[in-house]
Design a protein around this motif. Structure first.
Motif, PDB file in Angstrom:
ATOM      1  N   MET A   1       1.168  -1.503  -1.519  1.00 60.08           N
ATOM      2  CA  MET A   1       1.380  -1.055  -0.011  1.00 60.08           C
ATOM      3  C   MET A   1       0.045  -0.743   0.089  1.00 60.08           C
ATOM      4  O   MET A   1      -0.874  -0.023  -0.217  1.00 60.08           O
ATOM      5  N   VAL A   3      -1.928   0.798   3.981  1.00 62.57           N
ATOM      6  CA  VAL A   3      -1.759   1.728   5.054  1.00 62.57           C
ATOM      7  C   VAL A   3      -3.114   1.868   5.776  1.00 62.57           C
ATOM      8  O   VAL A   3      -4.345   1.811   5.216  1.00 62.57           O
ATOM      9  N   PHE A  56       7.346   5.837   2.815  1.00 63.27           N
ATOM     10  CA  PHE A  56       6.608   5.587   3.964  1.00 63.27           C
ATOM     11  C   PHE A  56       6.787   6.881   4.777  1.00 63.27           C
ATOM     12  O   PHE A  56       6.006   7.531   5.213  1.00 63.27           O
ATOM     13  N   SER A  78       1.626   1.078   8.536  1.00 60.30           N
ATOM     14  CA  SER A  78       1.548   0.019   7.356  1.00 60.30           C
ATOM     15  C   SER A  78       0.648  -1.021   7.950  1.00 60.30           C
ATOM     16  O   SER A  78       0.555  -1.661   9.249  1.00 60.30           O
TER      17      SER A  78
END
Length: 88
Positions: A1, A3, A56, A78
């Motif tokens: 992930m 961001v 998230f 994101s």
């Protein structure tokens, strides 16, 4: 992930330390960071990531709440959104 996190607010001591500490406590690693002072306003943009799956919505809520307490506006997005925009 991966961001993108932005921080904007009136400049004062402790913003970088506070935000970076919070990001670490949420299990994210800061991969890249840029900050500057524009007039009397602090601005920071960073790329952060985690090898673990993260909620998230919970990250967003935690950072927004923390930012309010620090007197800054923190936004998280994101990185996949930006990747998708460039693949259209």
């Amino acid at each position: 992930m991966k961001v993108i996190i932005t921080v904007v607010g009136k400049d004062k001591k402790g913003i970088v330390a506070g935000v970076s500490g919070k990001i670490s406590s949420l299990g994210l690693n800061i991969d890249d960071i840029s900050q500057t002072i524009l007039d009397e306003f602090f601005t920071m943009m960073m790329v952060a990531s985690s090898d673990e799956k993260q909620d998230f919505a919970a990250l967003r809520a935690e950072l927004e709440s923390f930012g309010e307490g620090l007197g800054v506006k923190i936004n998280i997005q994101s990185a996949a959104i930006f990747d998708a925009m460039h693949n259209i």
